[in-house]
Motif scaffolding. Structure first.
Motif, PDB file in Angstrom:
ATOM      1  N   GLY A   1      47.058  37.706  40.650  1.00  0.00           N
ATOM      2  CA  GLY A   1      48.044  37.606  39.941  1.00  0.00           C
ATOM      3  C   GLY A   1      48.785  36.787  39.506  1.00  0.00           C
ATOM      4  O   GLY A   1      47.807  35.330  39.963  1.00  0.00           O
ATOM      5  N   ALA A   2      49.614  36.592  38.567  1.00  0.00           N
ATOM      6  CA  ALA A   2      49.660  35.927  38.346  1.00  0.00           C
ATOM      7  C   ALA A   2      50.235  34.574  38.216  1.00  0.00           C
ATOM      8  O   ALA A   2      50.593  33.696  37.575  1.00  0.00           O
ATOM      9  CB  ALA A   2      51.401  36.111  36.702  1.00  0.00           C
ATOM     10  N   ASN A   3      50.812  34.771  39.514  1.00  0.00           N
ATOM     11  CA  ASN A   3      51.654  33.287  40.457  1.00  0.00           C
ATOM     12  C   ASN A   3      50.783  32.947  41.881  1.00  0.00           C
ATOM     13  O   ASN A   3      50.731  32.032  42.552  1.00  0.00           O
ATOM     14  CB  ASN A   3      52.762  33.341  40.440  1.00  0.00           C
ATOM     15  N   SER A   4      49.111  33.222  40.768  1.00  0.00           N
ATOM     16  CA  SER A   4      47.914  33.034  42.760  1.00  0.00           C
ATOM     17  C   SER A   4      46.450  33.162  42.546  1.00  0.00           C
ATOM     18  O   SER A   4      46.847  31.858  41.248  1.00  0.00           O
ATOM     19  CB  SER A   4      48.566  34.957  43.482  1.00  0.00           C
ATOM     20  N   VAL A   5      46.094  33.597  42.989  1.00  0.00           N
ATOM     21  CA  VAL A   5      44.708  33.168  42.583  1.00  0.00           C
ATOM     22  C   VAL A   5      43.777  34.140  40.948  1.00  0.00           C
ATOM     23  O   VAL A   5      43.937  35.634  41.262  1.00  0.00           O
ATOM     24  CB  VAL A   5      43.579  33.973  44.255  1.00  0.00           C
ATOM     25  N   ARG A   6      44.412  34.084  40.172  1.00  0.00           N
ATOM     26  CA  ARG A   6      44.866  34.080  38.710  1.00  0.00           C
ATOM     27  C   ARG A   6      43.250  34.479  38.030  1.00  0.00           C
ATOM     28  O   ARG A   6      42.753  35.727  36.944  1.00  0.00           O
ATOM     29  CB  ARG A   6      45.025  33.102  37.557  1.00  0.00           C
ATOM     30  N   ALA A   7      42.367  34.393  38.810  1.00  0.00           N
ATOM     31  CA  ALA A   7      40.931  35.430  37.854  1.00  0.00           C
ATOM     32  C   ALA A   7      41.107  36.589  38.852  1.00  0.00           C
ATOM     33  O   ALA A   7      40.097  37.308  38.554  1.00  0.00           O
ATOM     34  CB  ALA A   7      39.637  33.973  38.416  1.00  0.00           C
ATOM     35  N   PHE A   8      41.578  37.011  39.301  1.00  0.00           N
ATOM     36  CA  PHE A   8      41.721  37.994  40.703  1.00  0.00           C
ATOM     37  C   PHE A   8      42.897  39.580  39.886  1.00  0.00           C
ATOM     38  O   PHE A   8      43.415  37.800  40.171  1.00  0.00           O
ATOM     39  CB  PHE A   8      41.442  38.377  41.885  1.00  0.00           C
TER      40      PHE A   8
ATOM     41  N   GLU B   1      58.832  47.620  34.793  1.00  0.00           N
ATOM     42  CA  GLU B   1      57.871  46.801  34.883  1.00  0.00           C
ATOM     43  C   GLU B   1      56.997  47.806  34.813  1.00  0.00           C
ATOM     44  O   GLU B   1      56.201  48.444  35.222  1.00  0.00           O
ATOM     45  CB  GLU B   1      58.446  46.056  36.448  1.00  0.00           C
ATOM     46  N   TRP B   2      55.467  46.757  34.548  1.00  0.00           N
ATOM     47  CA  TRP B   2      54.238  47.595  34.579  1.00  0.00           C
ATOM     48  C   TRP B   2      53.307  46.609  35.527  1.00  0.00           C
ATOM     49  O   TRP B   2      53.985  45.308  34.708  1.00  0.00           O
ATOM     50  CB  TRP B   2      53.451  47.997  33.544  1.00  0.00           C
ATOM     51  N   GLN B   3      52.116  46.259  35.738  1.00  0.00           N
ATOM     52  CA  GLN B   3      51.380  45.383  36.340  1.00  0.00           C
ATOM     53  C   GLN B   3      50.179  44.921  34.976  1.00  0.00           C
ATOM     54  O   GLN B   3      49.530  45.064  33.763  1.00  0.00           O
ATOM     55  CB  GLN B   3      50.215  46.168  37.504  1.00  0.00           C
ATOM     56  N   THR B   4      50.551  43.280  34.707  1.00  0.00           N
ATOM     57  CA  THR B   4      49.096  42.837  33.944  1.00  0.00           C
ATOM     58  C   THR B   4      48.055  42.416  34.725  1.00  0.00           C
ATOM     59  O   THR B   4      47.958  42.158  36.027  1.00  0.00           O
ATOM     60  CB  THR B   4      50.431  41.653  33.611  1.00  0.00           C
ATOM     61  N   GLY B   5      46.533  41.989  34.222  1.00  0.00           N
ATOM     62  CA  GLY B   5      45.477  41.699  34.761  1.00  0.00           C
ATOM     63  C   GLY B   5      44.067  42.478  34.152  1.00  0.00           C
ATOM     64  O   GLY B   5      44.687  43.429  35.329  1.00  0.00           O
ATOM     65  N   LYS B   6      43.849  42.539  33.805  1.00  0.00           N
ATOM     66  CA  LYS B   6      42.038  42.761  33.894  1.00  0.00           C
ATOM     67  C   LYS B   6      41.919  42.877  34.872  1.00  0.00           C
ATOM     68  O   LYS B   6      41.569  41.952  35.572  1.00  0.00           O
ATOM     69  CB  LYS B   6      41.323  42.557  32.086  1.00  0.00           C
ATOM     70  N   GLY B   7      40.810  44.143  34.511  1.00  0.00           N
ATOM     71  CA  GLY B   7      40.152  43.760  36.220  1.00  0.00           C
ATOM     72  C   GLY B   7      40.134  45.254  36.720  1.00  0.00           C
ATOM     73  O   GLY B   7      39.179  44.603  38.339  1.00  0.00           O
ATOM     74  N   SER B   8      41.228  45.846  36.517  1.00  0.00           N
ATOM     75  CA  SER B   8      41.475  46.240  38.356  1.00  0.00           C
ATOM     76  C   SER B   8      41.330  48.059  37.452  1.00  0.00           C
ATOM     77  O   SER B   8      42.353  48.276  36.471  1.00  0.00           O
ATOM     78  CB  SER B   8      42.798  46.352  39.059  1.00  0.00           C
TER      79      SER B   8
ATOM     80  N   ASN C   1      28.989  34.714  42.438  1.00  0.00           N
ATOM     81  CA  ASN C   1      28.407  35.991  42.907  1.00  0.00           C
ATOM     82  C   ASN C   1      29.379  36.660  41.714  1.00  0.00           C
ATOM     83  O   ASN C   1      29.139  37.995  42.129  1.00  0.00           O
ATOM     84  CB  ASN C   1      28.527  36.242  44.107  1.00  0.00           C
ATOM     85  N   ILE C   2      29.496  36.970  40.815  1.00  0.00           N
ATOM     86  CA  ILE C   2      30.322  37.685  39.845  1.00  0.00           C
ATOM     87  C   ILE C   2      29.438  38.165  38.810  1.00  0.00           C
ATOM     88  O   ILE C   2      28.349  37.616  38.426  1.00  0.00           O
ATOM     89  CB  ILE C   2      31.481  37.209  38.901  1.00  0.00           C
ATOM     90  N   ARG C   3      28.713  39.751  39.201  1.00  0.00           N
ATOM     91  CA  ARG C   3      27.656  40.007  38.585  1.00  0.00           C
ATOM     92  C   ARG C   3      27.782  40.432  36.859  1.00  0.00           C
ATOM     93  O   ARG C   3      26.639  39.386  36.541  1.00  0.00           O
ATOM     94  CB  ARG C   3      27.666  41.629  38.904  1.00  0.00           C
ATOM     95  N   ARG C   4      29.293  40.179  36.297  1.00  0.00           N
ATOM     96  CA  ARG C   4      28.684  40.745  34.532  1.00  0.00           C
ATOM     97  C   ARG C   4      30.260  39.448  34.547  1.00  0.00           C
ATOM     98  O   ARG C   4      31.216  39.370  34.939  1.00  0.00           O
ATOM     99  CB  ARG C   4      29.243  41.854  34.331  1.00  0.00           C
ATOM    100  N   PHE C   5      30.331  38.361  33.378  1.00  0.00           N
ATOM    101  CA  PHE C   5      30.971  37.305  32.920  1.00  0.00           C
ATOM    102  C   PHE C   5      32.087  38.344  33.158  1.00  0.00           C
ATOM    103  O   PHE C   5      32.991  38.172  32.845  1.00  0.00           O
ATOM    104  CB  PHE C   5      30.054  37.097  32.141  1.00  0.00           C
ATOM    105  N   LYS C   6      31.985  39.531  32.152  1.00  0.00           N
ATOM    106  CA  LYS C   6      33.864  39.926  31.952  1.00  0.00           C
ATOM    107  C   LYS C   6      34.615  40.356  33.192  1.00  0.00           C
ATOM    108  O   LYS C   6      35.218  40.410  32.905  1.00  0.00           O
ATOM    109  CB  LYS C   6      32.977  41.452  30.719  1.00  0.00           C
ATOM    110  N   ASP C   7      33.817  41.054  34.073  1.00  0.00           N
ATOM    111  CA  ASP C   7      33.776  41.022  35.365  1.00  0.00           C
ATOM    112  C   ASP C   7      35.179  40.612  36.255  1.00  0.00           C
ATOM    113  O   ASP C   7      35.574  40.333  36.731  1.00  0.00           O
ATOM    114  CB  ASP C   7      32.877  41.614  36.352  1.00  0.00           C
ATOM    115  N   SER C   8      34.867  38.531  35.150  1.00  0.00           N
ATOM    116  CA  SER C   8      35.246  37.627  35.963  1.00  0.00           C
ATOM    117  C   SER C   8      36.521  37.570  35.580  1.00  0.00           C
ATOM    118  O   SER C   8      37.196  36.580  35.985  1.00  0.00           O
ATOM    119  CB  SER C   8      34.547  36.971  36.057  1.00  0.00           C
ATOM    120  N   LEU C   9      36.577  37.857  34.168  1.00  0.00           N
ATOM    121  CA  LEU C   9      37.950  37.610  33.301  1.00  0.00           C
ATOM    122  C   LEU C   9      39.569  38.685  33.977  1.00  0.00           C
ATOM    123  O   LEU C   9      39.263  39.685  34.276  1.00  0.00           O
ATOM    124  CB  LEU C   9      37.978  38.368  31.575  1.00  0.00           C
ATOM    125  N   ALA C  10      40.611  37.785  34.014  1.00  0.00           N
ATOM    126  CA  ALA C  10      41.655  38.306  34.324  1.00  0.00           C
ATOM    127  C   ALA C  10      42.735  37.611  33.551  1.00  0.00           C
ATOM    128  O   ALA C  10      42.609  37.107  33.479  1.00  0.00           O
ATOM    129  CB  ALA C  10      42.177  38.746  35.642  1.00  0.00           C
TER     130      ALA C  10
END
Length: 769
Positions: free
Chosen positions: A625-632, A404-411, A751-760
């Protein structure tokens, strides 16, 4: 940069050229391309047409145009299939011919839609629903291109007819009196209800089902008819319930259950019959057969001498099939020529069960997707005996392995450090009866289970640790009724042991003793009760599940009774003590058959008690994460407004809590074929119910303060695609952050500083809830 600009210009030029291509050049003379429904206009003054009638009208006019986006109103701007149809040769060879066959779409024309027929269908629907003086018309809308047209439907709504006086059979017979009683109990047959043909037919079906469950096995809905009088009073329909002509005598006779014969035979369909008398039936068992003598008879729901009930047949079929040991179950009803002195008949019931092959082997290559956003390939090899001890007991042995590996951009810690592999063995035994005290309220209409299980697994996170987990449990699972499921686990024991650790992991634990304690070797003795309620109300489906878990307190009480108030350990290893409660409500509202709004609300809390300083790490809550608050990404928010000043891979272990609130809402809709879409909104966070010494210094913001509750909710939205083949759902979601629960240095709710930082971005298997 210039190359990227050139590519973008080329793409725009191609799109503009494609848009300019004609989609009507090959239409036959006099034909018009159907571009969808522009609108359905309801012209209604004081009268409002009912929502269910509007849904029926929508189904009547819902003809998909070419390249539909939301049928029949909206289309995608790129009609590729029509371009191919109009500009490519159908006899093309090679790659072009292959592409033609897969991309081409024949034009949907106005003549194929046939709006004249559609308006006739609407008028029929209006009459069937009591709107006798209402009428539908249509208009074709052509724009700059006269060879294209959309349709506008106009529905002129008048006051619907209502039910007036209702008269019943009143013929004095036992059957007639029963029918009258059932009709009078029906809530639709009431003065003032809107006339509706479908509802009247539903009343007949309801009465028939009730009769067939009271011994009138051969009764049918068409044996009841209505006489309607709409002349006596304007806008009112008086109804008379009457018996249809030529109803067969067999249908008007009540039947009692005669002989019940149950037969069990092996899948080879041979053997020597052995007749066994049982209070419930005559049981014929073809030997040799590994099946206890009471398994089939105890699932027979009917009784000889009582009125023959179709519901008893259905429950018998269901009870036997839920055992999972029969390849086929056949039920035959045969009337006897005998008529009892009271006029009742007799029906004999024959039940034949073919026992399936006992062993089942499975080898599955899986795509795993966990709630912590870890995905990856998995392999499971399983062996199951479906009838281990001759009474439907299921013994299963499974070996599974996954990477397994973890998905989600922004970390910043999303890298190979958190890749892991896991190998495990599970053994389980499921007994199809409740091996529990009699005072436990249970329904005999359902198969209740007692489940035993043992498991062992090793998880290796190469750059951090290798952990062994052993476990065993016993669970009772029973139904009190068809809506509720009870699960009680009187005993579950889990043992966690760190086998090896790395220097990097040890350094994290050294500066965080609280987390180190949650990773220490420990026994977790648990007792748990879970309740699930599931029901449907019209277009709404509701699933509510709640559970309560206690760990270690019973063991602690036993130790105290034995004189050990301190240093309570099992085999030299301490055991945890905590309380945990969770509740989740999932609500689904169907707008149409394939368009749904789905919402979830979750609340969970865990609290360590007495000798335990912290809830074990695996029992704590995390969010994102994928099954929770998906923006983070998972474990990048919380607890509370806590946020490390400099992110590192070690923060992963620090962002857990003992209180969790989360709510998720999705609008799910079809796109094309197996491909479906969703728009979602998520909110939630985790908090600490109490602060230990480490938290007071490092994570004081993690403590829950109700005045900050809404400010500390992480909020995100987004959209997703689902490739849904029923048996497999592959999901891709793009989350967009709206509000972070911590100080980002930017004021305002967004309060997200940059739009690209808000993507996951998350790739997962299955729906999130």
């Amino acid at each position: 940069m210039r190359n990227k600009l050139h590519i973008a210009l080329v793409i725009l030029a191609v799109a503009a050229l494609a848009t300019a291509c004609s989609t009507t050049s090959r239409l036959a003379e006099g034909e018009q391309l159907y571009t969808g429904v522009k609108a359905v206009k309801y012209h209604q003054d004081s009268t409002r047409i009912d929502g269910d009638v509007q849904e029926q009208i929508f189904e009547a006019i819902n003809v998909k145009p070419n390249n539909p986006l939301y049928s029949p109103y909206y289309r995608t701007p790129f009609p590729v299939g029509l371009w191919v149809y109009n500009h490519w040769d159908a006899d093309s060879k090679g790659l072009k011919g292959w592409l033609y066959k897969r991309l081409v779409a024949r034009p949907v024309t106005i003549s194929r839609v046939n709006p004249d027929t559609r308006t006739q269908m609407i008028n029929t629907l209006l009459r069937n629903n009591g709107y006798f003086t209402s009428q539908a018309t249509y208009t074709l809308n052509s724009g700059k291109n006269p060879r294209k047209a959309s349709i506008t439907y106009d529905v002129h709504v008048a006051e619907p007819y209502k039910i007036g006086r209702v008269s019943y059979l009143d013929n004095g017979s036992a059957l007639g009196n029963l029918i009258d009683s059932l009709a009078q109990e029906n809530t639709y047959l009431r003065t003032g209800n809107r006339y509706c043909l479908d509802s009247l037919n539903a009343v007949r079906i309801s009465i028939t089902n009730a009769l067939r469950d009271r011994g009138y096995y051969y009764y049918r809905p068409e044996y009841l008819q209505y006489l309607a009088d709409s002349v006596e009073q304007q806008g009112i329909i008086h109804l008379q319930l009457v018996k249809a002509p030529d109803v067969p005598n067999q249908a008007e006779r009540r039947y009692l259950t005669g002989n019940i014969t149950a037969t069990a035979i092996n899948y080879t369909l041979d053997g020597d019959p052995d007749t066994i008398e049982n209070p419930r039936c005559t049981y014929i068992k073809y030997a040799p057969l590994r099946l206890r003598d009471n398994v089939v008879p105890q699932n027979i729901r009917g009784r000889s001498g009582r009125p023959f009930r179709v519901g008893s047949m259905d429950r018998t079929q269901l009870a036997l099939s839920r055992l999972g040991i029969f390849s086929s179950i056949d039920m035959q009803v045969a009337p006897r020529d005998t008529v009892l002195p009271g006029g009742d008949g007799l029906l004999d019931l024959d039940v034949t069960c073919v026992v399936d092959r006992p062993w089942e082997v499975k080898v599955e290559l899986q795509g795993t997707s966990k709630s912590n956003s870890f995905i990856g390939p998995g392999l499971e090899v399983g062996l199951t005996h479906k009838n281990a001890f001759g009474a439907g007991e299921k013994f299963s042995a499974n070996v599974n392995a996954s990477y397994e590996w973890q998905t989600g951009k922004g970390s910043s810690y999303k890298n190979s450090d958190f890749n892991s592999y896991e190998v495990g063995v599970d053994l389980s035994l499921a007994v199809p009866r409740l091996l529990a005290p009699r005072f436990v309220d249970r329904s005999r209409r359902y198969v209740n289970w007692t489940r035993f299980g043992v498991n062992a697994s090793i998880m290796n996170r190469p750059n951090f640790f290798k952990m062994l987990q052993l476990g065993g449990s016993m669970t009772w699972e029973w139904h009190a009724n068809k809506y509720s499921l009870n699960e009680f686990t009187p005993f579950k024991l889990t043992y966690n042991k760190l086998l090896t650790t790395t220097q990097a992991f040890d350094s994290v634990m050294l500066v965080n003793p609280a987390i180190a304690m949650s990773f220490s070797d420990v026994f977790i003795p648990q007792m748990q009760y879970a309740y699930t309620y599931e029901n449907s109300f019209g277009r709404n489906h509701l699933v509510w599940r709640s559970s309560v878990t206690e760990a270690g307190h019973i063991f602690s009480a036993i130790w105290r009774l034995c004189g050990s108030k301190h240093n309570q350990k099992m085999m030299g290893t301490p055991f945890s003590q905590f309380l945990k409660a969770e509740t989740q409500l999932v609500w689904t509202h169907s707008l149409t058959e394939n368009n749904k709004i789905v919402g979830r609300v979750y609340l969970g809390a865990a609290y360590s008690t007495r000798d335990s300083l912290d809830v074990p790490y695996r029992e704590q809550f995390y969010i994102g994460g994928a099954n929770s608050v998906r923006a983070f990404t998972v474990r990048t928010i919380g607890p509370g407004s806590y946020h490390p000043e400099v992110r590192s891979v070690y923060d992963y272990y620090d962002q857990t809590g003992t209180l969790k609130f989360e709510t998720n809402w999705e609008y799910r809709f079809p796109l094309m074929g197996y491909l479906k879409g969703a728009i979602f909104l998520d909110a939630g966070n985790i908090w600490l119910l109490k602060l230990n010494d480490y938290d007071k210094v490092m994570r004081p913001e993690g403590k829950l303060h109700f005045k900050n509750f809404f400010d500390e909710l992480a909020v995100g939205t987004g959209a997703g695609l689902r490739f849904d083949m029923d048996m497999l759902v592959v999901r891709a979601d793009l989350g967009i952050g709206i509000h972070a629960p911590y100080d980002t240095g930017k004021s305002g709710y967004y309060n997200i500083r940059r739009f690209k930082d808000s993507l996951a971005f998350h790739l997962a298997i299955g729906y999130p809830f």
